[in-house]
Design a protein around this motif. Sequence first.
Motif, mmCIF file in Angstrom:
data_model
loop_
_atom_site.group_PDB
_atom_site.id
_atom_site.type_symbol
_atom_site.label_atom_id
_atom_site.label_comp_id
_atom_site.label_asym_id
_atom_site.label_seq_id
_atom_site.Cartn_x
_atom_site.Cartn_y
_atom_site.Cartn_z
ATOM 1 N N ALA A 100 0.826 -1.215 0.000
ATOM 2 C CA ALA A 100 0.000 0.000 0.000
ATOM 3 C C ALA A 100 0.858 1.261 0.000
ATOM 4 C CB ALA A 100 -0.981 0.005 1.168
ATOM 5 N N GLN A 101 2.063 1.163 -0.549
ATOM 6 C CA GLN A 101 2.926 2.329 -0.643
ATOM 7 C C GLN A 101 2.906 2.838 -2.071
ATOM 8 O OE1 GLN A 101 6.698 0.939 0.824
ATOM 9 N NE2 GLN A 101 6.166 1.359 2.948
ATOM 10 N N GLU A 102 2.677 4.138 -2.227
ATOM 11 C CA GLU A 102 2.590 4.738 -3.552
ATOM 12 C C GLU A 102 3.938 5.304 -3.955
ATOM 13 O OE1 GLU A 102 0.665 8.433 -3.711
ATOM 14 O OE2 GLU A 102 0.217 8.358 -5.844
ATOM 15 N N THR A 103 4.338 5.051 -5.201
ATOM 16 C CA THR A 103 5.541 5.665 -5.749
ATOM 17 C C THR A 103 5.151 6.426 -6.997
ATOM 18 O OG1 THR A 103 6.975 3.924 -4.895
ATOM 19 C CG2 THR A 103 7.818 5.247 -6.726
ATOM 20 N N GLN A 104 5.613 7.668 -7.093
ATOM 21 C CA GLN A 104 5.351 8.461 -8.287
ATOM 22 C C GLN A 104 6.557 8.388 -9.210
ATOM 23 O OE1 GLN A 104 3.777 12.415 -7.707
ATOM 24 N NE2 GLN A 104 2.191 11.705 -6.298
ATOM 25 N N PHE A 106 8.226 10.147 -12.672
ATOM 26 C CA PHE A 106 8.159 11.453 -13.311
ATOM 27 C C PHE A 106 8.602 11.421 -14.768
ATOM 28 C CE2 PHE A 106 7.160 14.392 -9.920
ATOM 29 C CZ PHE A 106 7.410 13.634 -8.788
ATOM 30 N N TYR B 31 1.433 10.084 6.450
ATOM 31 C CA TYR B 31 1.174 8.770 5.868
ATOM 32 C C TYR B 31 2.459 8.118 5.378
ATOM 33 C CZ TYR B 31 -0.952 5.110 3.065
ATOM 34 O OH TYR B 31 -1.298 3.883 2.538
ATOM 35 N N HIS B 34 8.834 10.223 1.258
ATOM 36 C CA HIS B 34 9.470 9.786 0.009
ATOM 37 C C HIS B 34 10.776 10.544 -0.191
ATOM 38 C CE1 HIS B 34 5.450 8.262 -1.607
ATOM 39 N NE2 HIS B 34 5.085 9.036 -0.612
ATOM 40 N N TYR B 36 13.576 11.316 -3.344
ATOM 41 C CA TYR B 36 13.835 11.232 -4.777
ATOM 42 C C TYR B 36 15.219 11.801 -5.061
ATOM 43 C CZ TYR B 36 8.890 10.318 -5.784
ATOM 44 O OH TYR B 36 7.635 9.760 -5.848
ATOM 45 N N SER B 43 14.778 12.915 -15.203
ATOM 46 C CA SER B 43 13.561 12.944 -14.389
ATOM 47 C C SER B 43 13.888 12.593 -12.948
ATOM 48 C CB SER B 43 12.559 11.917 -14.917
ATOM 49 O OG SER B 43 12.349 12.049 -16.289
ATOM 50 N N PRO B 44 13.142 13.135 -11.982
ATOM 51 C CA PRO B 44 13.313 12.670 -10.598
ATOM 52 C C PRO B 44 13.107 11.160 -10.516
ATOM 53 C CG PRO B 44 11.920 14.618 -10.664
ATOM 54 C CD PRO B 44 12.114 14.181 -12.087
ATOM 55 N N ALA B 46 12.700 7.807 -7.924
ATOM 56 C CA ALA B 46 12.351 7.417 -6.561
ATOM 57 C C ALA B 46 13.482 6.632 -5.914
ATOM 58 C CB ALA B 46 11.071 6.585 -6.577
ATOM 59 N N VAL B 49 10.550 4.902 -0.098
ATOM 60 C CA VAL B 49 9.273 5.270 0.510
ATOM 61 C C VAL B 49 9.264 4.637 1.896
ATOM 62 C CG1 VAL B 49 6.759 5.148 0.404
ATOM 63 C CG2 VAL B 49 8.089 5.213 -1.703
ATOM 64 N N THR B 51 7.168 4.464 5.797
ATOM 65 C CA THR B 51 5.904 4.780 6.460
ATOM 66 C C THR B 51 5.954 4.630 7.978
ATOM 67 O OG1 THR B 51 5.164 2.512 6.080
ATOM 68 C CG2 THR B 51 4.478 4.173 4.467
ATOM 69 N N LEU B 98 1.405 14.447 -2.531
ATOM 70 C CA LEU B 98 2.716 14.671 -1.928
ATOM 71 C C LEU B 98 2.962 16.163 -1.733
ATOM 72 C CD1 LEU B 98 5.027 12.316 -4.048
ATOM 73 C CD2 LEU B 98 3.774 11.798 -1.960
#
Lengths: 115, 110
Positions: A100-104, A106, B31, B34, B36, B43-44, B46, B49, B51, B98
């Motif tokens: 349930a971890q979101e990664t964006q 780009f 929540y 992150h 980057y 591009s950036p 990742a 992440v 939590t 974000l």
Amino acid sequence: DGGITQSPKYLFRKEGQNVTLSCEQNLNHDAMYWYRQDPGQGLRLIYYSQIVNDFQKGDIAEGYSVSREKKESFPLTVTSAQKNPTAFYLCASSIVDSLAQETQYFGPGTRLLVL
Amino acid sequence: ILNVEQSPQSLHVQEGDSTNFTCSFPSSNFYALHWYRWETAKSPEALFVMTLNGDEKKKGRISATLNTKEGYSYLYIKGSQPEDSATYLCASSNTDKLIFGTGTRLQVFP
């Protein structure tokens, strides 16, 4: 190759003209985002869409419009109502993993210069 | 803290030095955090992440820690190399978006 493409890399427009920035992804991601970067500031969210045919305003939506007619595409229109349109624009898409971890992810960005 | 803040704004280190920088974020409604990496003309990308309070993550020579109670995260780079030169962004998220810091620009000199 899977990824996010933005075109063009550089865009010049006259003041008062609307301009549309393209963002396409072939990652099969549901959510897509538009950010703006100005010198000395963090990325600021303009609009986002979590599913086709639906989108929400971000923190700085005034003077911008979007559409999400297809999953792969999320074009951003900078209208003449945007008072300071010159900026670097980044598009992103995201996926939520099994934790349930979101990664964006780009795109490479479009630099818009309004003269 | 109302925004995401990163320090220092920029950093110059010699090849082989280890370095670290900080991200501070609002601890309420937290929540995820992150990190980057954004190289010039790319591009950036990742990195991590995180939590859970106390989370530590590692990717090669880069690692990150998370303290959600006090609202900060550290990014560490061990034995910096010229290819580590980039802007490192952190972002805090609630459930649907974000909030980015302004980044730490790292330059590693050979």
